[in-house]
Design a protein around this motif. Structure first.
Motif, PDB file in Angstrom:
ATOM      1  N   LEU A 220       0.023  14.103   8.508  1.00 48.37           N
ATOM      2  CA  LEU A 220       0.471  15.092   9.490  1.00 48.37           C
ATOM      3  C   LEU A 220       0.754  16.431   8.811  1.00 48.37           C
ATOM      4  O   LEU A 220       0.431  17.497   9.360  1.00 48.37           O
ATOM      5  CB  LEU A 220       1.714  14.578  10.212  1.00 48.37           C
ATOM      6  CG  LEU A 220       1.529  13.313  11.064  1.00 48.37           C
ATOM      7  CD1 LEU A 220       2.861  12.865  11.635  1.00 48.37           C
ATOM      8  CD2 LEU A 220       0.533  13.561  12.185  1.00 48.37           C
ATOM      9  N   ALA A 223      -2.485  18.137   8.156  1.00 48.01           N
ATOM     10  CA  ALA A 223      -3.061  18.699   9.381  1.00 48.01           C
ATOM     11  C   ALA A 223      -2.362  19.988   9.767  1.00 48.01           C
ATOM     12  O   ALA A 223      -3.015  20.951  10.210  1.00 48.01           O
ATOM     13  CB  ALA A 223      -2.957  17.668  10.507  1.00 48.01           C
ATOM     14  N   MET A 233      -4.541  17.157  16.224  1.00 49.85           N
ATOM     15  CA  MET A 233      -3.715  16.287  15.400  1.00 49.85           C
ATOM     16  C   MET A 233      -3.611  14.894  16.024  1.00 49.85           C
ATOM     17  O   MET A 233      -3.690  13.872  15.334  1.00 49.85           O
ATOM     18  CB  MET A 233      -2.319  16.904  15.239  1.00 49.85           C
ATOM     19  CG  MET A 233      -1.463  16.239  14.166  1.00 49.85           C
ATOM     20  SD  MET A 233       0.165  17.019  14.041  1.00 49.85           S
ATOM     21  CE  MET A 233      -0.315  18.718  13.691  1.00 49.85           C
TER      22      MET A 233
END
Length: 326
Positions: A220, A223, A233
């Motif tokens: 995450l 991203a 995402m």
């Protein structure tokens, strides 16, 4: 020291390992096993079966045996043919019954609406995990509907969705006009399914939050650094990372739709209007409790069991495939 003793010890020291093994096999050496040791090993082998036996007994007595009796009873008749073997007549009658065909058609609608039932708690869990604006509200109230009885939920939405209820009052005030949420055959089933999703999404959301704990936060963070939008995402990071969790939620949600909507149907529509909200479990209750046709109800229960069996096999297949991919 006598020469005999010295030669005896030397011969014993020079004996090959095979001779020592022979003594062990004959039971004369130190490797011989006592009866107590043999009994201990036998007990170790039997211990798993002894521990599992109570659970197996409960499953056989309370699950498999009644299931077998129900399947056998489905091949007998009702009324004047009570107890007589009628073969597949009950199953043929089910397939000719418009209400049962409606119930099967509604099962198809449940399958089509399943992605919505999974996506809603999945998105809420994503908002909570990513701490988007409003995540504190979701965290506070997401589980509240799961603690309510289906009867209470049905009674609340009967008031909200009545033709002269508050929701239609808002729609009328905005110029959209009222909707007969529970009296229109083309709308009622979708209304009940929507209420069911609202009432049960809390459990699925908990599962998704548990799945997020296994997701690598570095993915995450990468991203975000790459400037990925929330939609990208979710599609490229979260969904692949939660594939096994999603598969589990899909199967359990489908099983819940097939087996736990009776309370809502009974309170909100009673199968109406015009039988449009029938599901197999409600059809079974009507045949058993109102029509006094237990054999036909057993046949419908058997067909519902077959549907559940197919769903269970799909669950096992999905989980095994996910395990091989991991």
């Amino acid at each position: 020291m006598s020469p005999v003793g010295s030669s005896g010890r030397a011969a014993q020291a020079g004996r090959p390992d095979g001779a020592r093994a022979g003594e062990a096999v004959d039971g004369r050496g130190p490797a011989s096993k006592s009866p107590r040791a043999r009994n201990g090993r036998r007990a170790d082998r039997l211990a798993p079966y002894i521990l599992v036996a109570p659970a197996v007994l409960i499953i056989v007595v309370l699950r498999l045996w009644p299931l077998g009796l129900g399947v056998n009873f489905s091949f007998t008749g009702d009324g004047e043919h009570n107890g007589a073997t009628v073969g597949f007549d009950n199953y043929a009658e089910l397939l000719d019954d418009p209400l049962f065909r409606t119930a099967l058609r509604n099962v198809g609608w449940l399958v089509l609406l399943l992605p919505v039932a999974v996506a809603i708690p999945g998105l809420l869990a994503t908002f909570i995990h990513l701490r988007v604006p409003g995540h504190r509200v979701f965290r506070s109230v997401y589980f509240f509907p799961a603690v309510l009885s289906p009867v209470i939920v049905g009674a609340i939405f009967n008031l909200l969705l009545a033709f002269d209820g508050p929701l239609n009052a808002v729609l009328g005030g905005s110029g959209l006009g009222p909707v007969d949420w529970l009296g229109d055959p083309g709308v009622a089933m979708f209304t009940v399914v929507g209420v069911h999703i609202w009432a049960t999404s809390g459990m699925a959301l908990v599962v998704f939050l548990a799945g997020f704990s296994t997701l690598d936060p570095a993915l995450l963070d990468a991203a975000r650094v790459d400037g990925a939008s929330l939609a990208r995402m979710i599609w490229h990071v979260i969904i692949p990372g939660l594939s096994r969790t999603i598969q589990f939620v899909v199967v359990t949600t489908m099983i819940g739709m097939l087996t736990s909507m009776f309370g809502l149907l009974y309170v909100m529509t009673s199968g109406g209007p015009e039988g449009s909200t029938y599901l197999p479990e409600y059809y079974i209750w009507v045949q058993q409790g109102q029509m006094s046709r237990p054999a036909l109800a057993s046949a419908a229960s058997t067909l519902l069991f077959l549907v559940m069996l197919v769903v269970g096999l799909l669950q096992v297949g999905l989980l095994r495939r996910a395990g091989r991919e991991d």
